[in-house]
Structure formats: C-alpha cells, structure tokens
Scaffold this motif. Structure first.
Motif, PDB file in Angstrom:
ATOM      1  N   GLN A 114       0.718  -1.211  -0.092  1.00  0.00           N
ATOM      2  CA  GLN A 114      -0.245  -0.030   0.241  1.00  0.00           C
ATOM      3  C   GLN A 114       0.990   0.759   0.202  1.00  0.00           C
ATOM      4  O   GLN A 114       0.364   2.300  -1.069  1.00  0.00           O
ATOM      5  CB  GLN A 114      -0.757  -0.590   1.357  1.00  0.00           C
ATOM      6  N   PRO A 134      -3.714   2.807  -2.150  1.00  0.00           N
ATOM      7  CA  PRO A 134      -4.894   1.567  -1.778  1.00  0.00           C
ATOM      8  C   PRO A 134      -5.138   0.556  -2.378  1.00  0.00           C
ATOM      9  O   PRO A 134      -5.740  -0.452  -1.909  1.00  0.00           O
ATOM     10  CB  PRO A 134      -6.098   2.620  -2.048  1.00  0.00           C
ATOM     11  N   SER A 135      -4.807   0.289  -3.742  1.00  0.00           N
ATOM     12  CA  SER A 135      -5.745  -1.177  -4.527  1.00  0.00           C
ATOM     13  C   SER A 135      -4.920  -2.364  -4.136  1.00  0.00           C
ATOM     14  O   SER A 135      -4.906  -3.410  -4.294  1.00  0.00           O
ATOM     15  CB  SER A 135      -5.154  -0.452  -6.228  1.00  0.00           C
ATOM     16  N   ALA A 163      -4.377  -2.498  -0.986  1.00  0.00           N
ATOM     17  CA  ALA A 163      -4.194  -2.703   0.505  1.00  0.00           C
ATOM     18  C   ALA A 163      -4.252  -3.827   1.729  1.00  0.00           C
ATOM     19  O   ALA A 163      -3.769  -4.646   2.522  1.00  0.00           O
ATOM     20  CB  ALA A 163      -5.190  -1.992   1.062  1.00  0.00           C
ATOM     21  N   GLY A 164      -5.234  -4.454   0.077  1.00  0.00           N
ATOM     22  CA  GLY A 164      -5.522  -5.952   0.373  1.00  0.00           C
ATOM     23  C   GLY A 164      -4.912  -7.053   0.597  1.00  0.00           C
ATOM     24  O   GLY A 164      -4.878  -8.075   1.049  1.00  0.00           O
ATOM     25  N   VAL A 165      -3.312  -7.415   0.745  1.00  0.00           N
ATOM     26  CA  VAL A 165      -2.723  -8.742  -0.206  1.00  0.00           C
ATOM     27  C   VAL A 165      -1.929  -8.701   1.070  1.00  0.00           C
ATOM     28  O   VAL A 165      -1.621  -8.389   2.289  1.00  0.00           O
ATOM     29  CB  VAL A 165      -1.634  -7.181  -0.755  1.00  0.00           C
ATOM     30  N   PRO A 166      -2.473 -10.316   1.815  1.00  0.00           N
ATOM     31  CA  PRO A 166      -1.978 -10.285   2.953  1.00  0.00           C
ATOM     32  C   PRO A 166      -0.539 -10.536   3.166  1.00  0.00           C
ATOM     33  O   PRO A 166      -0.094 -10.803   2.224  1.00  0.00           O
ATOM     34  CB  PRO A 166      -2.840 -11.824   3.198  1.00  0.00           C
ATOM     35  N   TRP A 180      -0.733  -5.719  -9.945  1.00  0.00           N
ATOM     36  CA  TRP A 180      -0.694  -3.858  -9.699  1.00  0.00           C
ATOM     37  C   TRP A 180      -0.320  -3.421 -11.497  1.00  0.00           C
ATOM     38  O   TRP A 180       0.872  -4.039 -12.131  1.00  0.00           O
ATOM     39  CB  TRP A 180       0.452  -4.005  -8.623  1.00  0.00           C
TER      40      TRP A 180
END
Length: 495
Positions: free
Chosen positions: A66, A71-72, A74-77, A114
């Motif tokens: 992030q 923000p795109s 942001a959800g990567v664990p 990305w």
C-alpha cells in the motif's frame, strides 16, 4: 498504459511458473540475464529488449504494498511475493507483454496484479517488433513520455536499444546520462533502480528519472535523486519539464536535462512547482551519527531502534537494501550483512508500522576511527497529532550513554504525513535541537562549547568530567531558529 506491472502472489513463483509467464510472448522470444542474474530480459527480433523481469522478492513487512502502490494493493495478506516486470517504453507490444507475464503468474499462484485490471494471459504477438538500430549511440533527442505514451521521439533509435541492453529498464542512454521514464504512484528505491544507479555511477553518468506531475518520491528515492548529478525531471504542459526538487525549468540539451537559462544566465522556476499552499501535516526529522570501536561482537542498528522506540513506542517493522522493504527488523541480520560487505559501505532502509508513518536510512562505514552509523529517521504526523518533541532530550541522553553518539540534529518540517515528496515547493525543516557527543565537545573545548554567543544554554548529558552538550534551538515552528542554529555552528567551528 503503465510501463510497470507487478504480480503480488501468496506463493513463490517457481521455475515452471516463471517459464509460463516468460512464454507469454511465444517461443520465439529471446531470454537473457542481467544484473548478475537478478533480472531476466525478454528480447524480440534482433535481440531488442522488451521486458525486464526482476527476481521475486518475499515481502514480510506490513504495509509495503500500500505504501508504494496505493490503496488498490492494501488487501494483500502477508507474506507475499513481489515480482516486477518493466516494459520498454519504445515498443507498444512490450507493455502488453509485461501485463501477460504478471497475469499468468497470478493465474497460477493467486494474488493480484498491479495496476488493477492490467493482468492478461493471452500470448502477445511480438513478431512485428522492429529490430534495433545498430549505429553507435549519440546524444539522442528529447525523451517524450507525455500522456503516458512511453515513446522516445525525435532521437536516435540506437540510444534506446543500447540503453536497455547495457542497463536493465533504462529508456535513453547517452554519454553523460541514463534516463528512465516512470509512471507509478511512488518512485521508490527498488532493486532495479539501485542497479541502474550503480551502473550509471560506474560509467560516470547521471541518473535522471522522468515522471508525470502526479508521481511522488519515497524518502529513500528522494535522497538518491537529490545527490548531484542525479535529477528528478517532471513533465509540465506549461514549461515542458522542471526539476521536481528545485523547481528549475529544464531543457534537453547535449544528451541530458539541464536548467533552461534566461538571456542573462539565470535559472527560472516552473509555476507548477510553486503552486502549493501551506500544509498542516508535519514531519519530524532525526539525523544522527554514532561511532564505535571496531569489535567483532559489535551489534549495529541499536541506535536506530532506540530512536524509533522513543518516538513510536515500537521498533522498526522491517529493513532491507531496497524497496519494497522485505525483511522483519533484525539488528543481527543487518550486522551480518554490513560485516560481510566491509570495508565497503552498506546502505540500508527501514520502515515502521503503517499506523505511524516512519522511514529511516542507515549507512554503515568503516573508518580509521572505527565503525560509524549515519542515520536519518523521518516520522509523519497529521494536523491533529502531537509531535513527541518532549522525548528528544531523553533520547539524546540514552544515545550518549549507550550508543556512542557523535551528533544528533532534530528538526520539524511542514510536509506530507505519508513521507512522500511531491514535485512541489516544500518548506525547509526548522531546527529544534542539536546534540554533540562527548568526543565532539572535547575536540571543540568544553569551555568554548558551553558559551555560545546566542540565547541558548546547552544542557550537559553524561559524565560531568566529559559531558555531551544538548542545545535547544526553538519550538520547531519558528524559522528564526535557523539564524540561531547558524550562529551556534559558526561558534562551534571556531573552537
């Protein structure tokens, strides 16, 4: 279209997954290695470089995707593998090929690509890609990247071809300059950029990065591009190009970007650079140096961790030699790296928890006096957040007592909380305090150092027989602190 595509995957891209991605251009593509095997290059007809694919990096530090991609991502664990593909800006098919390489990796391994929506999996036809020119490179024409075209117009085509062969991901190479065209939210000091910088420096060339005006720099990239002869070149519809750090209007002349001078020899500042108002966000800059006797049992990074804890309550989240910062914080591991590189200097980057923006750099050098650590810690604060300035004097005392402090300069700057640098005029940092370690005070002379010709009364730290001196300079807001700081340093130099 973007020129950089990144696959973020939960599983490591093994040899077969990478081969599947690399065959996105069909079986006729050529493959070679660069940067000591850390970069794979895909070649079209006649050996023309199309895409450079970096070795996958395992990222174990929260918030890095992030921080650098927006923000795109942001959800990567955690943890995840970061595989970056950079397309040649001279060939339209190259951008589609980079998207296909990363898209295939995601199709096999999961995760995201990305920028969002860039992934593709079909074979990209590269048979129509023209072979590169073979003439020797000259100064070349003006690099053009307007509107995201990624083209190099008006120049010698051999310049681009030779650049990509000799330096991965370089768009234009001249006798004096390596030019990179980049368009991503944050230009970071990635491993490929570090490699370009190393190669350019070794061939006595400047590194110049050309970006659209919405791009920002990470702290590490800003420090790198602020060093002469490197330059951040920003596109501008009004003046053409300007320097993103100084605002000077630039022109392409003699194979490099140089200031466009008026008839009387003066540089001019781009209007876009000055088109900014004051900000309520602030940054705390902590620059300090320690010096240790050479000892095989010496553990590095302790002073940086101490400062980090003093201002955030926690140690750094991670460290690395490039961005994204990928390794969990470990003084033992970074010490081993620096020891293995000695007597050469080691440059490292550290980041903090995403909830409190913090970034640091650490340079370890071996000198005749011992082992020196030069550190810069930057912390970001919002309009309603209080800066922890009350912790500075106590931190100085701990650094003196436990970490062989040489000097400590703390300053406050009105600037973005996220620590990135936009291509806009920013106010300089305002000095808050200066601390000199015992050896520095001894070299100046204690009596002289204790009596500066300004309204500053130094606070002694450490043993009374050989103290360090801490000089409060103001509140971090009043620009008049600069005059006090300059008078103080001039007085200390005369000691």
């Amino acid at each position: 279209m973007t020129k950089d595509v990144i696959a973020l995957t939960p599983k490591m891209p093994d040899v077969w997954a990478l081969l599947t991605g690399l065959y996105a251009g069909g079986p006729d593509l050529g493959v070679s290695a660069a940067a000591d095997g850390a970069v794979i290059q895909l070649h079209g007809p006649g050996g023309r470089p199309l895409v450079s694919v970096e070795a996958p990096v395992l990222v174990q530090v929260p918030g890095e995707a992030q921080r650098l991609l927006g923000p795109s991502a942001a959800g990567v664990p955690l943890p995840f593998w970061w595989t970056e593909a950079r397309a040649s800006t001279a060939v339209p098919e190259a951008e589609r090929l980079a998207a296909a390489v990363c898209g295939r990796l995601n199709a096999l391994l999961g995760g995201i690509t990305w920028p969002a929506g860039a992934a593709r999996t079909e074979v990209v036809d590269t048979s129509a890609v023209p072979a590169p020119e073979t003439a020797e490179p000259g100064t070349g024409g003006e690099p053009q990247a307007a509107a995201g075209s990624g083209r190099t117009e008006g120049g010698d085509a051999s310049v681009t071809a030779r650049a990509a062969v000799g330096l991965p991901a370089v768009d234009v190479l001249t006798d004096s300059t390596a030019v990179v065209l980049a368009d991503r939210p944050v230009i970071a000091l990635t491993s490929w950029l570090s490699e370009i910088l190393r190669e350019a420096s070794g061939s006595r060339r400047a590194l110049q990065i050309v970006t659209p005006p919405h791009v920002r720099l990470s702290p590490a990239a800003r420090t790198t591009l602020a060093r002469v002869p490197n330059r951040w070149v920003v596109e501008d519809p009004d003046c053409g190009y300007y320097d993103g750090l100084s605002g000077a209007v630039l022109r392409w002349q003699g194979g490099t970007f140089t200031p466009a001078l008026t008839a009387d020899g003066r540089a001019t500042v781009a209007r876009a650079f000055s088109a900014t108002g004051p900000t309520a966000e602030r940054q705390l800059h902590v620059a300090f140096r320690t010096r240790h006797a050479a000892d095989p049992n010496l553990l590095l990074g302790g002073a940086l961790e101490t400062a980090w804890r003093a201002f955030t309550g926690a140690p750094p989240a991670g460290w690395g030699t490039a961005e994204p910062v990928n390794l969990p914080w470990s003084p033992r591991q970074l010490t081993d790296l620096a020891h293995g590189r000695a007597p050469a200097a080691t440059h490292l980057i550290a980041v903090g928890d995403p909830a409190r923006p913090a970034a640091g750099t650490l340079r370890v050098t071996r000198t005749a006096a011992g082992v020196e650590e030069d550190m810069l810690l930057i912390l970001g604060f919002g309009e309603d957040e209080e800066l922890p300035l009350d912790a500075v004097q106590d931190l100085a005392g701990v650094l003196v007592g436990d970490h062989a402090l040489v000097s400590l300069l703390v300053s406050v700057r009105p600037a973005r909380r996220d620590l990135t640098a936009p291509p806009l005029l920013e106010a300089p940092p305002v000095p808050f305090s200066l601390t000199l370690g015992p050896e520095e005070v001894r070299g100046i002379g204690l009596a002289h150092a204790r009596r500066p010709p300004v309204a500053v009364r130094p606070v002694p730290l450490g043993p009374a027989a050989g103290p360090a001196l801490h000089y409060p300079l103001g509140d971090g807001r009043d620009p008049r602190s600069w005059a006090t700081f300059q008078q103080l340093t001039q007085h200390l130099k005369r000691g």
